[in-house]
Design a protein around this motif. Structure first.
Motif, PDB file in Angstrom:
ATOM      1  N   SER A 143       0.829  -1.210   0.000  1.00  0.00           N
ATOM      2  CA  SER A 143       0.000   0.000   0.000  1.00  0.00           C
ATOM      3  C   SER A 143       0.861   1.257   0.000  1.00  0.00           C
ATOM      4  N   LEU A 144       1.952   1.227   0.762  1.00  0.00           N
ATOM      5  CA  LEU A 144       2.834   2.402   0.788  1.00  0.00           C
ATOM      6  C   LEU A 144       3.447   2.660  -0.587  1.00  0.00           C
ATOM      7  N   LEU A 145       3.731   1.570  -1.294  1.00  0.00           N
ATOM      8  CA  LEU A 145       4.316   1.711  -2.636  1.00  0.00           C
ATOM      9  C   LEU A 145       3.365   2.449  -3.590  1.00  0.00           C
ATOM     10  N   THR A 146       2.067   2.317  -3.376  1.00  0.00           N
ATOM     11  CA  THR A 146       1.118   3.014  -4.261  1.00  0.00           C
ATOM     12  C   THR A 146       1.134   4.528  -4.057  1.00  0.00           C
ATOM     13  N   LEU A 147       1.719   4.981  -2.940  1.00  0.00           N
ATOM     14  CA  LEU A 147       1.772   6.434  -2.704  1.00  0.00           C
ATOM     15  C   LEU A 147       2.748   7.118  -3.667  1.00  0.00           C
ATOM     16  N   THR A 148       3.598   6.342  -4.314  1.00  0.00           N
ATOM     17  CA  THR A 148       4.537   6.899  -5.289  1.00  0.00           C
ATOM     18  C   THR A 148       3.822   7.456  -6.509  1.00  0.00           C
ATOM     19  N   ASP A 149       2.627   6.913  -6.800  1.00  0.00           N
ATOM     20  CA  ASP A 149       1.979   7.332  -8.042  1.00  0.00           C
ATOM     21  C   ASP A 149       0.490   6.991  -8.046  1.00  0.00           C
ATOM     22  N   VAL A 150       0.158   5.705  -8.102  1.00  0.00           N
ATOM     23  CA  VAL A 150      -1.196   5.316  -8.493  1.00  0.00           C
ATOM     24  C   VAL A 150      -2.258   5.746  -7.481  1.00  0.00           C
ATOM     25  N   MET A 151      -1.979   5.611  -6.179  1.00  0.00           N
ATOM     26  CA  MET A 151      -2.976   6.035  -5.195  1.00  0.00           C
ATOM     27  C   MET A 151      -3.070   7.559  -5.155  1.00  0.00           C
ATOM     28  N   GLY A 152      -1.934   8.230  -5.243  1.00  0.00           N
ATOM     29  CA  GLY A 152      -1.953   9.692  -5.285  1.00  0.00           C
ATOM     30  C   GLY A 152      -2.646  10.214  -6.527  1.00  0.00           C
ATOM     31  N   THR A 153      -2.521   9.470  -7.609  1.00  0.00           N
ATOM     32  CA  THR A 153      -3.184   9.868  -8.853  1.00  0.00           C
ATOM     33  C   THR A 153      -4.698   9.701  -8.731  1.00  0.00           C
ATOM     34  N   GLY A 154      -5.134   8.605  -8.145  1.00  0.00           N
ATOM     35  CA  GLY A 154      -6.569   8.431  -7.907  1.00  0.00           C
ATOM     36  C   GLY A 154      -7.113   9.500  -6.962  1.00  0.00           C
ATOM     37  N   TYR A 155      -6.316   9.826  -5.964  1.00  0.00           N
ATOM     38  CA  TYR A 155      -6.742  10.857  -5.002  1.00  0.00           C
ATOM     39  C   TYR A 155      -6.814  12.222  -5.683  1.00  0.00           C
ATOM     40  N   HIS A 156      -5.859  12.497  -6.549  1.00  0.00           N
ATOM     41  CA  HIS A 156      -5.879  13.760  -7.304  1.00  0.00           C
ATOM     42  C   HIS A 156      -7.138  13.837  -8.167  1.00  0.00           C
ATOM     43  N   LYS A 167     -22.017  13.197  -2.461  1.00  0.00           N
ATOM     44  CA  LYS A 167     -21.956  13.297  -3.912  1.00  0.00           C
ATOM     45  C   LYS A 167     -21.964  11.926  -4.594  1.00  0.00           C
ATOM     46  N   THR A 168     -22.339  11.959  -5.866  1.00  0.00           N
ATOM     47  CA  THR A 168     -22.195  10.786  -6.720  1.00  0.00           C
ATOM     48  C   THR A 168     -20.904  10.924  -7.518  1.00  0.00           C
ATOM     49  N   ALA A 169     -20.066   9.892  -7.439  1.00  0.00           N
ATOM     50  CA  ALA A 169     -18.817   9.883  -8.208  1.00  0.00           C
ATOM     51  C   ALA A 169     -18.877   8.753  -9.220  1.00  0.00           C
ATOM     52  N   ALA A 170     -18.543   9.059 -10.461  1.00  0.00           N
ATOM     53  CA  ALA A 170     -18.439   8.017 -11.495  1.00  0.00           C
ATOM     54  C   ALA A 170     -16.982   7.913 -11.912  1.00  0.00           C
ATOM     55  N   ILE A 171     -16.473   6.689 -11.945  1.00  0.00           N
ATOM     56  CA  ILE A 171     -15.072   6.452 -12.263  1.00  0.00           C
ATOM     57  C   ILE A 171     -15.003   5.695 -13.578  1.00  0.00           C
ATOM     58  N   VAL A 172     -14.367   6.316 -14.556  1.00  0.00           N
ATOM     59  CA  VAL A 172     -14.313   5.734 -15.893  1.00  0.00           C
ATOM     60  C   VAL A 172     -12.980   5.021 -16.034  1.00  0.00           C
ATOM     61  N   GLY A 173     -13.015   3.672 -15.963  1.00  0.00           N
ATOM     62  CA  GLY A 173     -11.789   2.901 -16.105  1.00  0.00           C
ATOM     63  C   GLY A 173     -11.544   2.011 -14.904  1.00  0.00           C
ATOM     64  N   ASP A 174     -11.251   0.749 -15.164  1.00  0.00           N
ATOM     65  CA  ASP A 174     -11.072  -0.208 -14.072  1.00  0.00           C
ATOM     66  C   ASP A 174      -9.625  -0.664 -13.933  1.00  0.00           C
ATOM     67  N   GLY A 175      -8.677   0.131 -14.436  1.00  0.00           N
ATOM     68  CA  GLY A 175      -7.267  -0.158 -14.196  1.00  0.00           C
ATOM     69  C   GLY A 175      -6.881   0.214 -12.771  1.00  0.00           C
ATOM     70  N   ALA A 176      -5.593   0.144 -12.500  1.00  0.00           N
ATOM     71  CA  ALA A 176      -5.129   0.413 -11.138  1.00  0.00           C
ATOM     72  C   ALA A 176      -5.486   1.834 -10.698  1.00  0.00           C
ATOM     73  N   VAL A 177      -5.410   2.812 -11.620  1.00  0.00           N
ATOM     74  CA  VAL A 177      -5.778   4.183 -11.254  1.00  0.00           C
ATOM     75  C   VAL A 177      -7.267   4.272 -10.948  1.00  0.00           C
ATOM     76  N   GLY A 178      -8.087   3.624 -11.780  1.00  0.00           N
ATOM     77  CA  GLY A 178      -9.522   3.625 -11.527  1.00  0.00           C
ATOM     78  C   GLY A 178      -9.845   3.002 -10.170  1.00  0.00           C
ATOM     79  N   LEU A 179      -9.193   1.912  -9.854  1.00  0.00           N
ATOM     80  CA  LEU A 179      -9.447   1.247  -8.570  1.00  0.00           C
ATOM     81  C   LEU A 179      -9.022   2.137  -7.403  1.00  0.00           C
ATOM     82  N   CYS A 180      -7.883   2.799  -7.534  1.00  0.00           N
ATOM     83  CA  CYS A 180      -7.458   3.718  -6.471  1.00  0.00           C
ATOM     84  C   CYS A 180      -8.385   4.933  -6.401  1.00  0.00           C
ATOM     85  N   SER A 181      -8.984   5.294  -7.527  1.00  0.00           N
ATOM     86  CA  SER A 181      -9.952   6.397  -7.506  1.00  0.00           C
ATOM     87  C   SER A 181     -11.211   6.009  -6.739  1.00  0.00           C
ATOM     88  N   VAL A 182     -11.584   4.745  -6.812  1.00  0.00           N
ATOM     89  CA  VAL A 182     -12.710   4.274  -5.997  1.00  0.00           C
ATOM     90  C   VAL A 182     -12.377   4.454  -4.516  1.00  0.00           C
TER      91      VAL A 182
END
Lengths: 341, 341
Positions: A143-156, A167-182
């Motif tokens: 999980s800490l390794l995701t802070l380098t990019d993918v989790m921070g990108t989803g958070y951004h 709010k209602t959030a819709a996430i377009v894409g089920d790759g690693a970024v999409g999953l971190c955005s969830v």
């Protein structure tokens, strides 16, 4: 990487201090990024090859004389770009636009060593690295390794799309970024979280992370389905995570009037259909994520167990397995590959 | 309007109540909008013509049985679209997306009478109209007339571009919307206000309204000049006011990393170069302005003398002079034309 599909593990000169603001990090964990797949698909053959990797955690082996905030022996996590931490953009939390580092001067593998390797010279160490308060074999390491990019990108994406409680959030894409955005949408309090994706294993993980609805259609059918799920109005917050074909147009179409669309990742096309957001006063934002700005906050959530983004890693390899890791991600056999050293 | 360049003053059936939520307004002041010039330039000839005008102030002659908030004899100002005031979007302050009125069902001249005429049936009167606490010949009448559209549009640009104290705002376009955007940027506290425009009389007015810098170049030279004026970084807030050619691209290029661009008015092209804002994390927002949401607030500023947007009217005519008013605005002889009745 020598060409599309041609990744090799080779010896390179040892990482070493150059500037007094550098450190050398002995890498303990690295990852392959979705954006590494763009050259993997399309790179022209080159003589000397290109050094790869910008997501890593490691232990500082050596620190330059002017480094103040970290020291030899510290376990540190690096954002995917290095940055000085003191310029006007860094102070604003937009380290991707750092006037020295950032997108222009702060690229691993280009300006300095790549992260998919044994050691990396990290320039501007004080502005870039964050010390981790755990042991290098801690159970939270994925999980800490995701802070380098993918989790921070989803958070951004979630922040830029103005996710907030109710709010209602819709996430377009089920790759690693999409999953971190969830994960990020849930963390910021979204009441309804709609994932647009088709891959069963990724959908299952998205549901675990907090997705309340799944839309597996594409194009106009996907837009209709999102409208049905949102009382005909669309989603307040749309997070475009380098997803389906025509993902950007879909993202714009499913946004509620007055809502916000965030784009993250590395978009592969430039033009936006500006009329779709305009007539409904939808804001379109996003860009390369200034993940450095989010590390401390997300680190707390990882360590207290609130979020577990490391579950996006569904394959682990050693350094010799990196070329096959690229292949597996490119073939969508793996969501994301972690490298242990 | 019968065709491009062909505006006629003709008798039409008297405005009268149709629904119990209607009122009939006897128009005392009307205006020609920059957006009226698009059909003036390009409209295909039609048999029956099209009724024009969506900016007006007037006195209520007759009110339907269900109208509660205004009554016969009241002097009222109307936003450029009518709206119900009760739907989810109206409650959010996005009356342009009203589910009954707004852009779909709330157009003057299309659904009901045009505002450039003696009288107008106003549907959804309670949601639409705001009573004015002054006499119909009050000296503030020109400024109050701008609350129907142009001043509210400039204010929407400034809000959407996130103008706040200490920020640099760049306004692309020296038309009436651009000039009102200067007023709005100052009202919201911008420290530096850069107007991109070339017309001497408009520049003089912009300076009176608070513009601190003028950029009269176009294209790449304009971008360079704005960068010089902003320490190389660009403007935090960019208000694209249907200005120069390539105005949207210029607007995107002069935005500071992390900044915001707002587009207002009626854009004449659809595609946006999405890569320019993306790499610097610039947000692009805006759309048709929900001016109804801003009337009460701006009304206070007009009545206490803080703002004087009525100065954008540099020509006044009676109804018979409306065709020549279109010509004068189209030839850029006049910034904006007021019609007195």
């Amino acid at each position: 990487m020598y060409a599309a599909g041609d990744v090799r593990v080779e010896s390179v000169p040892d990482a070493h201090l150059v500037e007094p603001t550098d450190v050398v990090v002995r890498v303990t964990r690295a990852a392959i990024c979705g954006s590494d797949l763009w050259p993997y698909k399309a790179m022209e053959p080159t003589e000397g090859g290109r050094r790869m990797g910008h997501e890593f955690i490691g232990v500082i082996d050596d620190a330059g004389d002017e480094v103040r905030t970290v020291k030899a022996g510290d376990l540190v996590v690096s954002p995917f770009l290095f940055s000085d931490g003191t310029c006007t953009f860094c102070r604003d939390g937009l380290q991707t636009s750092c006037v020295i580092g950032g997108l222009t001067g702060g690229r691993y593998g280009v300006v300095t060593d790549g992260g998919q390797g044994e050691a990396v010279r990290v320039p501007l160490a004080d502005g870039t690295l964050v010390k981790l308060p755990v042991d290098q074999d801690d159970g939270s390491m994925a999980s800490l390794l995701t802070l380098t990019d993918v989790m921070g990108t989803g958070y951004h994406a979630a922040r830029t799309a103005r996710v907030s409680p109710g709010k209602t959030a819709a996430i377009v894409g089920d790759g690693a970024v999409g999953l971190c955005s969830v994960i990020a949408a849930r963390l910021l309090g979204a009441e309804q979280i709609i994932l647009l994706g088709r891959h069963p294993a990724r959908i299952a993980l998205a549901k675990d992370f907090g997705a309340t609805d799944i839309v597996s259609e594409r194009g106009e059918a996907a837009v209709e389905h999102v409208r049905e799920l949102t009382g005909g109005q669309g989603a307040h917050c749309v997070l475009e995570c380098v997803g389906l074909e025509q993902a950007v147009t879909t993202a714009l179409e499913i946004a509620r009037p007055g809502g916000a669309v965030a784009r993250v990742g590395v978009p592969q096309h430039d033009e936006l259909p500006g009329g779709i957001p305009f007539w409904k006063n939808v804001t379109v934002g996003g860009g390369p994520a200034p993940v450095r700005a989010y590390i401390e906050e997300l680190l707390r959530h990882v360590l207290d167990g609130t979020i577990e983004p490391g579950r996006v890693f569904d394959r682990t390899t050693e350094l010799d397995g990196v070329p096959d890791g690229y292949r597996a991600m490119n073939d969508r056999e793996a969501i994301k590959v972690m490298v242990t050293l």
